[in-house]
Design a protein around this motif. Structure first.
Motif, PDB file in Angstrom:
ATOM      1  N   LEU A  76     -13.137 -15.586   2.056  1.00 48.30           N
ATOM      2  CA  LEU A  76     -12.824 -14.535   1.089  1.00 48.30           C
ATOM      3  C   LEU A  76     -13.521 -13.222   1.442  1.00 48.30           C
ATOM      4  N   GLY A  77     -14.267 -13.215   2.517  1.00 48.52           N
ATOM      5  CA  GLY A  77     -14.933 -11.999   2.960  1.00 48.52           C
ATOM      6  C   GLY A  77     -15.117 -12.015   4.466  1.00 48.52           C
ATOM      7  N   TYR A  78     -15.491 -10.866   5.009  1.00 50.55           N
ATOM      8  CA  TYR A  78     -15.732 -10.722   6.447  1.00 50.55           C
ATOM      9  C   TYR A  78     -17.227 -10.492   6.690  1.00 50.55           C
ATOM     10  N   PRO A  79     -17.685 -10.634   7.937  1.00 50.88           N
ATOM     11  CA  PRO A  79     -19.092 -10.380   8.243  1.00 50.88           C
ATOM     12  C   PRO A  79     -19.556  -9.014   7.743  1.00 50.88           C
ATOM     13  N   ALA A  80     -20.820  -8.950   7.377  1.00 51.33           N
ATOM     14  CA  ALA A  80     -21.393  -7.745   6.777  1.00 51.33           C
ATOM     15  C   ALA A  80     -21.144  -6.518   7.648  1.00 51.33           C
ATOM     16  N   ALA A 151     -21.897  -7.203  19.569  1.00 49.59           N
ATOM     17  CA  ALA A 151     -23.131  -6.420  19.496  1.00 49.59           C
ATOM     18  C   ALA A 151     -22.821  -4.939  19.714  1.00 49.59           C
ATOM     19  N   ALA A 152     -21.973  -4.652  20.701  1.00 50.26           N
ATOM     20  CA  ALA A 152     -21.604  -3.261  20.977  1.00 50.26           C
ATOM     21  C   ALA A 152     -20.770  -2.692  19.834  1.00 50.26           C
ATOM     22  N   LEU A 153     -19.993  -3.554  19.195  1.00 50.78           N
ATOM     23  CA  LEU A 153     -19.152  -3.118  18.088  1.00 50.78           C
ATOM     24  C   LEU A 153     -19.960  -2.891  16.812  1.00 50.78           C
ATOM     25  N   GLY A 154     -21.145  -3.497  16.756  1.00 51.97           N
ATOM     26  CA  GLY A 154     -21.995  -3.333  15.577  1.00 51.97           C
ATOM     27  C   GLY A 154     -21.610  -4.221  14.424  1.00 51.97           C
ATOM     28  N   LEU A 155     -20.965  -5.353  14.728  1.00 49.36           N
ATOM     29  CA  LEU A 155     -20.583  -6.315  13.696  1.00 49.36           C
ATOM     30  C   LEU A 155     -21.005  -7.715  14.120  1.00 49.36           C
ATOM     31  N   PRO A 156     -21.404  -8.557  13.173  1.00 56.54           N
ATOM     32  CA  PRO A 156     -21.679  -9.954  13.523  1.00 56.54           C
ATOM     33  C   PRO A 156     -20.381 -10.669  13.878  1.00 56.54           C
ATOM     34  N   GLU A 157     -20.476 -11.645  14.768  1.00 55.25           N
ATOM     35  CA  GLU A 157     -19.291 -12.448  15.064  1.00 55.25           C
ATOM     36  C   GLU A 157     -19.043 -13.458  13.946  1.00 55.25           C
ATOM     37  N   ARG A 158     -20.117 -13.918  13.316  1.00 52.00           N
ATOM     38  CA  ARG A 158     -20.000 -14.928  12.276  1.00 52.00           C
ATOM     39  C   ARG A 158     -20.624 -14.458  10.970  1.00 52.00           C
TER      40      ARG A 158
END
Length: 291
Positions: A76-80, A151-158
């Motif tokens: 119901l949500g995506y990584p922070a 990491a380069a994108l600045g988002l967690p994978e999980r």
């Protein structure tokens, strides 16, 4: 915190691009329900038919004064961080609304989820976060295989909960074996619509007081928490897992033992969501062993 529930519904969703076979089949939409009147399992060939049936069921339960817990087997949500960068708000609800406005989903299951994922990736510079698509789709910002540097994108994978439940697949993977990302894309518009209803709360995004008092509570579930028992069942796995998980949750509800499942062990859940029952597999399995 959860309050008592009279009925539990478990929804095994699908991102299929065509109607599922007329004969009940795997990898389609299955809805299981458990209550004082017994258990039911339904098979649906399209998302439109499943949503209509689910709305009728929830309305009937509310009219009868019964409180319902409805679980959906997609995140119901995506990584922070994703919500704020996509919508300007660090809110899962903002993502639901955005997806509902962008994704086209026809009555015959035809949809444009891959094109929408490609458009999202373009908003992020064309380097992800989504990946996975049929080779026949020439979408240059959506790689067919994993080629994303998170990491380069600045988002967690999980998400945090997926780190606690390692067998759960990342939400960014949209295609090929084990992917869950497409179900998320096709499921969030459903949650957005259902959440507009009167006396509906969505856990863990709403305040505890609202979750405790709402006549319908929507939550994320993961039927594979019961994989060991599901594997022993005859017939179609999808049908078995919605039947068993709805039964386990209903039995815990009747025993007043659901509060522990509604406790959140990670602050990230306020944005990312959480799997109801993660970390409580033993309690779920024990509930199934009750005579």
């Amino acid at each position: 915190m959860s309050g008592p529930f009279d009925t539990v519904v478990v929804v095994d969703w699908s991102a299929a691009s065509a109607p599922s076979p007329a004969r009940p089949s795997r990898d389609a939409i299955w809805i299981g329900a458990a209550g004082a009147g017994g258990e039911t399992v339904g098979y649906y060939r399209t998302r439109a038919a499943a949503e209509a049936a689910l709305r009728r069921f929830l309305a009937g339960e509310q009219a009868a004064g019964r409180r319902v817990l409805a679980g959906f087997d997609f995140a119901l949500g995506y990584p922070a961080g994703f919500a704020a960068r996509l919508t300007g708000q660090a809110s899962a609800r903002a993502v639901w609304a955005w997806m509902a406005a962008q994704i086209t989903d026809g009555p015959d299951n035809r949809n444009d989820r891959f094109q929408v994922a490609d458009a999202v990736n373009r908003r992020f510079g064309g380097a992800g976060p989504f990946w996975g698509r049929p080779a026949s789709l020439a979408l240059t910002a959506l790689p067919a295989t994993k080629a994303v540097d998170y990491a380069a994108l600045g988002l967690p994978e999980r998400r945090a909960v997926e780190c606690r439940v390692p067998r759960a697949q990342p939400v960014w993977k949209l295609y090929t074996t084990g992917s869950v990302g497409s179900q998320v894309l096709m499921g969030l518009p459903l949650v957005h619509r259902l959440a507009q209803g009167a006396a509906v709360a969505v856990w863990p995004f709403d305040e505890p007081q609202k979750v405790a008092s709402a006549s319908v509570v929507l939550a994320e579930i993961y039927p594979s928490l019961l994989a060991r028992v599901v594997a022993l069942q005859d017939g179609i796995k999808d049908a078995a897992q919605v039947r068993l998980l709805s039964r386990a949750l209903w039995r815990l509800a009747q025993a007043g033992q659901l509060d522990a499942l509604f406790a959140l062990p990670d602050a990230a859940a306020a944005e990312e969501g959480w799997i109801l029952g993660a970390g409580h597999e033993a309690a779920l399995l024990a509930a199934l062993e009750q005579v």
